[in-house]
Design a protein around this motif. Sequence first.
Motif, PDB file in Angstrom:
ATOM      1  N   GLY A  27       0.823  -1.195   0.000  1.00 58.75           N
ATOM      2  CA  GLY A  27       0.000   0.000   0.000  1.00 58.75           C
ATOM      3  C   GLY A  27       0.856   1.243   0.000  1.00 58.75           C
ATOM      4  N   THR A  28       0.256   2.390  -0.347  1.00 59.37           N
ATOM      5  CA  THR A  28       0.953   3.670  -0.300  1.00 59.37           C
ATOM      6  C   THR A  28       0.180   4.622   0.583  1.00 59.37           C
ATOM      7  OG1 THR A  28      -0.227   4.503  -2.242  1.00 59.37           O
ATOM      8  CG2 THR A  28       1.858   3.387  -2.627  1.00 59.37           C
ATOM      9  N   ALA A  29       0.865   5.646   1.062  1.00 57.42           N
ATOM     10  CA  ALA A  29       0.233   6.660   1.905  1.00 57.42           C
ATOM     11  C   ALA A  29       0.046   7.939   1.109  1.00 57.42           C
ATOM     12  CB  ALA A  29       1.083   6.929   3.136  1.00 57.42           C
ATOM     13  N   ALA A  30      -0.989   8.731   1.433  1.00 56.46           N
ATOM     14  CA  ALA A  30      -1.281   9.958   0.692  1.00 56.46           C
ATOM     15  C   ALA A  30      -1.822  11.011   1.639  1.00 56.46           C
ATOM     16  CB  ALA A  30      -2.279   9.674  -0.419  1.00 56.46           C
ATOM     17  N   THR A  31      -1.879  12.251   1.153  1.00 53.48           N
ATOM     18  CA  THR A  31      -2.366  13.465   1.822  1.00 53.48           C
ATOM     19  C   THR A  31      -1.442  13.884   2.949  1.00 53.48           C
ATOM     20  OG1 THR A  31      -3.770  12.598   3.592  1.00 53.48           O
ATOM     21  CG2 THR A  31      -4.729  12.668   1.391  1.00 53.48           C
ATOM     22  N   SER A  33      -2.302  15.844   5.565  1.00 50.47           N
ATOM     23  CA  SER A  33      -2.921  15.982   6.870  1.00 50.47           C
ATOM     24  C   SER A  33      -3.258  14.655   7.515  1.00 50.47           C
ATOM     25  CB  SER A  33      -4.196  16.830   6.752  1.00 50.47           C
ATOM     26  OG  SER A  33      -5.095  16.216   5.837  1.00 50.47           O
ATOM     27  N   SER A  34      -3.484  13.631   6.715  1.00 46.02           N
ATOM     28  CA  SER A  34      -3.844  12.334   7.263  1.00 46.02           C
ATOM     29  C   SER A  34      -3.296  11.242   6.366  1.00 46.02           C
ATOM     30  CB  SER A  34      -5.365  12.204   7.376  1.00 46.02           C
ATOM     31  OG  SER A  34      -5.954  12.268   6.088  1.00 46.02           O
ATOM     32  N   TRP A  35      -3.120  10.091   6.960  1.00 40.52           N
ATOM     33  CA  TRP A  35      -2.581   8.966   6.203  1.00 40.52           C
ATOM     34  C   TRP A  35      -3.722   8.115   5.675  1.00 40.52           C
ATOM     35  CZ3 TRP A  35       2.455   8.594   5.022  1.00 40.52           C
ATOM     36  CH2 TRP A  35       3.353   9.356   5.767  1.00 40.52           C
ATOM     37  N   GLN A  36      -3.694   7.874   4.404  1.00 47.05           N
ATOM     38  CA  GLN A  36      -4.662   6.994   3.775  1.00 47.05           C
ATOM     39  C   GLN A  36      -3.908   5.946   2.980  1.00 47.05           C
ATOM     40  OE1 GLN A  36      -7.163   9.508   1.411  1.00 47.05           O
ATOM     41  NE2 GLN A  36      -8.269  10.344   3.165  1.00 47.05           N
ATOM     42  N   SER A  37      -4.491   4.812   2.786  1.00 48.69           N
ATOM     43  CA  SER A  37      -3.807   3.737   2.065  1.00 48.69           C
ATOM     44  C   SER A  37      -4.628   3.279   0.878  1.00 48.69           C
ATOM     45  CB  SER A  37      -3.553   2.550   2.996  1.00 48.69           C
ATOM     46  OG  SER A  37      -4.774   1.979   3.408  1.00 48.69           O
ATOM     47  N   ARG A  38      -3.930   2.788  -0.112  1.00 52.96           N
ATOM     48  CA  ARG A  38      -4.588   2.139  -1.241  1.00 52.96           C
ATOM     49  C   ARG A  38      -3.797   0.884  -1.588  1.00 52.96           C
ATOM     50  NH1 ARG A  38      -2.119   3.422  -6.304  1.00 52.96           N
ATOM     51  NH2 ARG A  38      -0.525   5.060  -6.129  1.00 52.96           N
TER      52      ARG A  38
END
Length: 522
Positions: A27-31, A33-38
């Motif tokens: 998975g990767t992290a984005a944004t 302000s907050s960590w999101q995964s895909r």
Amino acid sequence: MPRAACSCVWRRWPMGFETRLPWYTLGTAATASSWQSRIILEIEEPASNHNGGQLLFGDDGFLYIFTGDGGMAGDPFGKFGNAQNKSALLGKVLRIDVDRKERGLPYGIPLDNPFVDDPEARPEVYALGVRNMWRCSFDRGDPVSGTHRGRLFCGDVGQNKYEEVDLVERGRNYGWRAREGFECYDRKLCANASLDDVLPIFAYPHKLGKSVTGGYVYRGCEYPNLNGLYIFGDFMSGRLMSLRENPESGQWKYSEVCMGRGQTCAFPGLINNYYPYIISFAEDEAGELYFMSTGVPSATAARGVIYKVTDPSRRAPPGKCKIRPAQVKVKSHLIPFVPKEKFIRTSESTPRPTARAPTKAPRRRRPTAAPPAPTLRPTKPARPTRRPGARKGGGRRRGRPGTAVPEPQNGSVRLVRPSGLSPGRGRVEVFIGGRWGTVCDDGWDIKAAAVVCRQLGFAHAVRAAKRAEFGEGRALRILLDDVRCAGSERNLLECAHAGVGTHNCKHEEDAGVECSHEDPDL
């Protein structure tokens, strides 16, 4: 090459490893302000082990993924196993572009991947034929010239005989399951002319260790003696090891790394009391090296230790190193590393004595001075404690002055050692047919060393030395070669060998041993 020495600092830290699942999920992290995964890539695994070793971004910006062969023993999946199957993602080094999407995938395929035009191969495959690569790294290159920048080194964990280090290159096949280390594992597959596999740059047997942990090529500034050394370790034996490349031949020279100074550095088979189960290596912004280990043989251990690899024998002059790595914030205090020597405990390095030898060395008073070398004259196997003295003039026990020393029996052995070596260490010489000769190392191992040590009156064999480490016997004939012992024989003539005087080696391969009265496992 100067012996690399490590003085270290360490701290305890909680290792919160997540539970390994029987599949890969990237998975990767984005944004900001907050960590999101895909989810980028998922690979189903047929077994729970062999989960691979690392995710790395190369200088090219692509993500390199190292997958295990699927688990179980011998890669039993399909006709040739997962590692040799180009249409499977297991047992591979994969290379993808996470910054773009194509072909309906959540990632892109680099245009120069080696099998993009092969309809029978997965385009993600960068290299194949690996078993379970545990820790890989890219070489930063020489800090002045930049030579060798981008080389990819990996430690590949073996099956049951050998561990190996590979220099991974685009499109190459690294042999598993046809080959384990330099030896054939699946003999039918190994004989296949289309295999076209690449041999490792280094492989070592399980008497040295049983689970390689890949490391880094040192390119830091603080310790110039270490520059260019590939430093790695073994999870089970606790050995720290290094390889240095010969630029002319391309061969890699092996040397053990010593922690601290003193007897540990002078006597192989001893280690200091660092936590021995080496899990991983790392480097900071300046290229300085660290390794992480635990006190129990588990990658999910609750506590571990971080050590910094240093070389007290030579440090860069003050002000020469310009890069200052960011300070690591720790909750505990840094504790100085204080060496404490002990034997490496491995089941194969020091076999237990057989029924012909006592289970423990006989108790005897220890002299205050170094004991005389017990190896200059042979002993009779039946009476190991009544050997002739080793010092000059001490070779006669009974009889009047001038009495001739009886001729040794066939199969008798002695050690010849240069000055400065401790007793029980030296080149092996054997007496056959009225003459002394040397033994070559083509089949030399710890079991043969145990036979020699027992003949010389020692209860334990510590190491089987090879390649004229204790000097060459050029003045003598080569009498034995390809020696294979079970360890219980009374002398080397009872072991399997190529035949007296039959050999295919040179004196530079003369065999040697290290023996001890003390049990290294106690």
